[in-house]
Design an enzyme around this catalytic site. Structure first.
Site, PDB file in Angstrom:
ATOM      1  N   ASP A  96      13.332   0.838  -9.296  1.00  0.00           N
ATOM      2  CA  ASP A  96      13.129   0.425 -10.681  1.00  0.00           C
ATOM      3  C   ASP A  96      13.725   1.410 -11.682  1.00  0.00           C
ATOM      4  O   ASP A  96      14.123   2.529 -11.322  1.00  0.00           O
ATOM      5  CB  ASP A  96      11.625   0.235 -10.957  1.00  0.00           C
ATOM      6  CG  ASP A  96      10.752   1.319 -10.344  1.00  0.00           C
ATOM      7  OD1 ASP A  96      11.287   2.387  -9.985  1.00  0.00           O
ATOM      8  OD2 ASP A  96       9.544   1.102 -10.207  1.00  0.00           O
ATOM      9  N   ASP A 110      -3.115   0.907 -10.724  1.00  0.00           N
ATOM     10  CA  ASP A 110      -3.505  -0.506 -10.822  1.00  0.00           C
ATOM     11  C   ASP A 110      -3.016  -1.313  -9.608  1.00  0.00           C
ATOM     12  O   ASP A 110      -3.016  -2.535  -9.622  1.00  0.00           O
ATOM     13  CB  ASP A 110      -2.978  -1.123 -12.125  1.00  0.00           C
ATOM     14  CG  ASP A 110      -1.448  -1.137 -12.204  1.00  0.00           C
ATOM     15  OD1 ASP A 110      -0.773  -0.676 -11.257  1.00  0.00           O
ATOM     16  OD2 ASP A 110      -0.914  -1.624 -13.229  1.00  0.00           O
ATOM     17  N   HIS A 121       0.059  -1.371  -8.342  1.00  0.00           N
ATOM     18  CA  HIS A 121       1.441  -1.879  -8.358  1.00  0.00           C
ATOM     19  C   HIS A 121       2.324  -1.157  -7.346  1.00  0.00           C
ATOM     20  O   HIS A 121       2.089  -0.003  -7.003  1.00  0.00           O
ATOM     21  CB  HIS A 121       2.061  -1.827  -9.768  1.00  0.00           C
ATOM     22  CG  HIS A 121       2.361  -0.455 -10.297  1.00  0.00           C
ATOM     23  ND1 HIS A 121       2.118  -0.088 -11.600  1.00  0.00           N
ATOM     24  CD2 HIS A 121       2.915   0.646  -9.722  1.00  0.00           C
ATOM     25  CE1 HIS A 121       2.504   1.160 -11.790  1.00  0.00           C
ATOM     26  NE2 HIS A 121       2.986   1.630 -10.666  1.00  0.00           N
ATOM     27  N   GLU A 171       3.349  -5.308 -11.835  1.00  0.00           N
ATOM     28  CA  GLU A 171       2.010  -5.129 -12.377  1.00  0.00           C
ATOM     29  C   GLU A 171       1.092  -6.277 -11.953  1.00  0.00           C
ATOM     30  O   GLU A 171       1.565  -7.315 -11.483  1.00  0.00           O
ATOM     31  CB  GLU A 171       2.104  -5.060 -13.905  1.00  0.00           C
ATOM     32  CG  GLU A 171       3.006  -3.932 -14.418  1.00  0.00           C
ATOM     33  CD  GLU A 171       2.414  -2.535 -14.236  1.00  0.00           C
ATOM     34  OE1 GLU A 171       1.618  -2.318 -13.303  1.00  0.00           O
ATOM     35  OE2 GLU A 171       2.771  -1.646 -15.030  1.00  0.00           O
TER      36      GLU A 171
HETATM   37  C1  F6R Z   1       8.392   4.454  -9.059  1.00  0.00           C
HETATM   38  C2  F6R Z   1       7.564   3.273  -8.814  1.00  0.00           C
HETATM   39  C3  F6R Z   1       6.103   3.263  -9.080  1.00  0.00           C
HETATM   40  C4  F6R Z   1       5.391   4.543  -8.645  1.00  0.00           C
HETATM   41  C5  F6R Z   1       3.898   4.460  -9.000  1.00  0.00           C
HETATM   42  C6  F6R Z   1       3.191   5.745  -8.665  1.00  0.00           C
HETATM   43  O1  F6R Z   1       9.745   4.207  -8.743  1.00  0.00           O
HETATM   44  O2  F6R Z   1       8.092   2.285  -8.409  1.00  0.00           O
HETATM   45  O3  F6R Z   1       5.525   2.159  -8.433  1.00  0.00           O
HETATM   46  O4  F6R Z   1       5.562   4.721  -7.273  1.00  0.00           O
HETATM   47  O5  F6R Z   1       3.760   4.190 -10.349  1.00  0.00           O
HETATM   48  O6  F6R Z   1       3.679   6.778  -9.456  1.00  0.00           O
HETATM   49  P1  F6R Z   1       3.286   8.296  -9.184  1.00  0.00           P
HETATM   50  O7  F6R Z   1       3.879   8.664  -7.871  1.00  0.00           O
HETATM   51  O8  F6R Z   1       3.939   9.074 -10.308  1.00  0.00           O
HETATM   52  O9  F6R Z   1       1.811   8.364  -9.193  1.00  0.00           O
END
Ligand code: F6R
Length: 249
Positions: A67, A136, A138, A143
């Site tokens: 992403d 959450d 994801h 989301e």
């Molecule tokens: C990042 C992504 C997100 C993160 C998630 C956790 O490329 O796709 O799904 O993996 O938001 O983020 P952290 O590791 O910063 O807690």
């Protein structure tokens, strides 16, 4: 899903890197799916070490990132493009021609998204997808409420994600509201998936991912159906699991 519980973040990172290393050694032209955020940084650090000390070779590897924030150019310090070069690509011998990251500045998101899916297909699909998980539930930026069969597209970030990610920005208002992300279906098609979660603030999402129902409200839950997913947790992230106690592994 195979669940591995490690003592702490460092052990989790070493185990994750070991699995990536094995994939790259077994198939030097492996197609990796990569995540950003805090969680995979330790794994990337270990991979850099393996490259420097043991000559782990990334020259034939192709990578697709999950992403990117919409509206951030590649050289913006908070862009995921910048993150990847800082935390991995600048330090290993991956060929820049084989690096694919969603373009946050594209003027035609729909066309871009279709082409991104095409490129993944042309590369033969993703062999090993690394994932983090949002508080959450994801994966990617999918989301709660995202249809589980959706593919790469533009999405609106949930308020909780904006809050979580504001730690990387000067102020919350600076966090982009939209992002381009591979969809749950794109992720699901990876041949092997490695989801990493560390810390107490992930414990609830992890419990839902592993022990809750499969639902678009927790997009990570789709992985329950995936034939080859490994979840690596540290003890804190595993602390709310009911059936999967520390001793069951
Ligand atoms: C990042 C992504 C997100 C993160 C998630 C956790 O490329 O796709 O799904 O993996 O938001 O983020 P952290 O590791 O910063 O807690």
């Amino acid at each position: 899903m195979k669940i591995i519980i490690k003592k702490d973040y460092d052990e989790l990172s070493r185990e994750a890197a070991r699995i990536v290393k094995e994939a790259v050694q077994t198939k030097p032209d492996t197609v990796l799916g990569l995540a950003t955020g805090s969680t995979p940084i330790g794994c990337y650090r270990e991979l850099i070490k393996m490259h420097e000390e043991e000559g782990l070779d990334f020259s034939q590897v192709t990578s697709f990132n999950l992403d990117e924030y919409q509206g951030l150019p590649a050289d913006h310090p908070q862009s995921y493009n910048y993150f990847m070069y800082e935390n991995l690509f600048n330090r290993v011998n991956i060929n820049p021609k084989n690096i694919f990251i969603p373009d946050g500045m594209t003027e035609n998101v729909e066309k871009f998204s279709k082409e991104y899916e095409e490129k993944i297909k042309e590369a033969g699909g993703i062999d090993l997808q690394i994932l983090g998980i949002g508080s959450d539930g994801h994966i990617g930026f999918n989301e709660p409420g995202t249809p589980l069969d959706s593919r790469t597209q533009l999405v609106k970030l949930a308020e909780s994600t904006i809050e979580d990610n504001s730690r990387f920005f000067e102020k919350k208002e600076d966090v982009p509201r939209f992002a381009i992300t591979m969809g749950p279906q794109t992720i699901f098609e990876a041949k092997k998936i490695l989801l990493l979660a560390s810390g107490e603030n992930k414990a609830e999402a992890v419990a839902k991912l592993i022990e809750g129902p499969i639902t678009p409200q927790i997009t990570a839950s789709v992985l329950q159906k995936h034939p080859n997913t490994i979840v690596i947790l540290d003890e804190k992230a595993a602390s709310k699991l009911k059936k999967h106690g520390r001793n069951s592994f």
